[in-house]
Write a protein that holds these residues in place. Sequence first.
Motif, PDB file in Angstrom:
ATOM      1  N   ARG A   1      28.181 -71.852  56.706  1.00 31.61           N
ATOM      2  CA  ARG A   1      29.390 -72.681  56.697  1.00 31.61           C
ATOM      3  C   ARG A   1      29.754 -73.192  55.311  1.00 31.61           C
ATOM      4  O   ARG A   1      30.936 -73.287  54.967  1.00 31.61           O
ATOM      5  CB  ARG A   1      29.224 -73.876  57.645  1.00 31.61           C
ATOM      6  CG  ARG A   1      29.251 -73.540  59.116  1.00 31.61           C
ATOM      7  CD  ARG A   1      29.212 -74.777  59.990  1.00 31.61           C
ATOM      8  NE  ARG A   1      28.007 -75.576  59.795  1.00 31.61           N
ATOM      9  CZ  ARG A   1      27.958 -76.712  59.102  1.00 31.61           C
ATOM     10  NH1 ARG A   1      29.045 -77.185  58.514  1.00 31.61           N
ATOM     11  NH2 ARG A   1      26.838 -77.381  58.961  1.00 31.61           N
ATOM     12  N   ARG A   2      28.731 -73.509  54.510  1.00 34.99           N
ATOM     13  CA  ARG A   2      28.991 -74.184  53.244  1.00 34.99           C
ATOM     14  C   ARG A   2      28.786 -73.300  52.020  1.00 34.99           C
ATOM     15  O   ARG A   2      29.203 -73.689  50.928  1.00 34.99           O
ATOM     16  CB  ARG A   2      28.087 -75.415  53.122  1.00 34.99           C
ATOM     17  CG  ARG A   2      28.323 -76.478  54.180  1.00 34.99           C
ATOM     18  CD  ARG A   2      27.362 -77.626  54.003  1.00 34.99           C
ATOM     19  NE  ARG A   2      27.579 -78.687  54.961  1.00 34.99           N
ATOM     20  CZ  ARG A   2      27.822 -79.959  54.655  1.00 34.99           C
ATOM     21  NH1 ARG A   2      27.887 -80.329  53.392  1.00 34.99           N
ATOM     22  NH2 ARG A   2      27.989 -80.852  55.599  1.00 34.99           N
ATOM     23  N   ALA A   3      28.088 -72.189  52.188  1.00 33.90           N
ATOM     24  CA  ALA A   3      27.789 -71.290  51.071  1.00 33.90           C
ATOM     25  C   ALA A   3      27.121 -72.044  49.928  1.00 33.90           C
ATOM     26  O   ALA A   3      27.502 -71.923  48.758  1.00 33.90           O
ATOM     27  CB  ALA A   3      29.061 -70.592  50.575  1.00 33.90           C
ATOM     28  N   GLU A   4      26.077 -72.822  50.282  1.00 29.39           N
ATOM     29  CA  GLU A   4      25.318 -73.560  49.280  1.00 29.39           C
ATOM     30  C   GLU A   4      23.896 -73.767  49.781  1.00 29.39           C
ATOM     31  O   GLU A   4      23.592 -73.553  50.965  1.00 29.39           O
ATOM     32  CB  GLU A   4      25.974 -74.909  48.991  1.00 29.39           C
ATOM     33  CG  GLU A   4      25.969 -75.852  50.167  1.00 29.39           C
ATOM     34  CD  GLU A   4      26.676 -77.170  49.888  1.00 29.39           C
ATOM     35  OE1 GLU A   4      27.551 -77.201  49.012  1.00 29.39           O
ATOM     36  OE2 GLU A   4      26.352 -78.165  50.577  1.00 29.39           O
ATOM     37  N   LEU A   5      23.019 -74.201  48.860  1.00 31.56           N
ATOM     38  CA  LEU A   5      21.644 -74.473  49.247  1.00 31.56           C
ATOM     39  C   LEU A   5      21.592 -75.550  50.322  1.00 31.56           C
ATOM     40  O   LEU A   5      22.222 -76.603  50.184  1.00 31.56           O
ATOM     41  CB  LEU A   5      20.828 -74.953  48.034  1.00 31.56           C
ATOM     42  CG  LEU A   5      20.382 -73.928  47.007  1.00 31.56           C
ATOM     43  CD1 LEU A   5      19.648 -74.640  45.875  1.00 31.56           C
ATOM     44  CD2 LEU A   5      19.476 -72.882  47.639  1.00 31.56           C
ATOM     45  N   PRO A   6      20.822 -75.338  51.380  1.00 31.04           N
ATOM     46  CA  PRO A   6      20.685 -76.385  52.392  1.00 31.04           C
ATOM     47  C   PRO A   6      19.619 -77.393  51.989  1.00 31.04           C
ATOM     48  O   PRO A   6      18.704 -77.074  51.230  1.00 31.04           O
ATOM     49  CB  PRO A   6      20.235 -75.594  53.626  1.00 31.04           C
ATOM     50  CG  PRO A   6      19.449 -74.448  53.060  1.00 31.04           C
ATOM     51  CD  PRO A   6      20.127 -74.093  51.757  1.00 31.04           C
TER      52      PRO A   6
END
Length: 268
Positions: A174-179
């Motif tokens: 959903r965010r295209a970033e490190l969780p």
Amino acid sequence: MTQDPMIDEAMRQRIGPILDEIERHEGVRILVAVESGSRAWRFASRDSDYDVRFIYVRPAEDYLSVETRRDVIELPVDGTLDVNGWDLRKALGLIAKSNAVVTEWLTSPVIYRREDTAAALLLGLAGACAYLPALAYHYDRSARRAWSPGNDPVRLKSYFYALRPALALDWIRRRAELPPMDLPSLMEGASLPSDLRDAVHSLLLRKRVATESDTAERVPPLEAYLAAALSEMAPRPGTWDRAPAIRAVDEAFRALLQTARAEIPDPA
């Protein structure tokens, strides 16, 4: 320092001298030491052990030897405490490969020791070098190893070992970033129905007083979420251009070695 409900203060006081002794005995400097297991993920059981992980650096001269040194320091597991760490060069090599484990160490909410400049540099590298398809594959497989659909009772531990990576996988998609690495942060950033949140909260309360082997009946909202999150298998990542990442970690390695020339104790 505010006391962490997941970390017994007596154990924290025990861990500090152990890290000191590792530095003295091995002749290294620990750059960051954290909790990496269920206590850091925020769903420990009453009998969960402590998983202390650290990244250390040796004197610069040690990296110029023709003799290859072991790049891991491990202490014997004593039933409640599991302590091991990776050499800086190993950690940087894994960062260049977008390794999820070292990234989680660097984002743990439970910190036992941290050199701020070095730790910030390593965390920045982990973010800059992250290849999200590789991380998605890691979390997808982690969730699938922990959970499979069915009607039989499931270990409470398995539910959480599946839910956390499933939420991380969803975060990446959903965010295209490190969780984030811990369950509360993942849930805070997710759009979850209230019945699922209530079910997870109830399971967390049960797990805190349960043992690692305790089981529970299947929870329909959680079963539905896991089935949906894992309905599409994340593909195995192909090769990607790691040259920029290697250049970045090499530069960081050289910079951090300059600081390693001082304040590393001689081995006992």
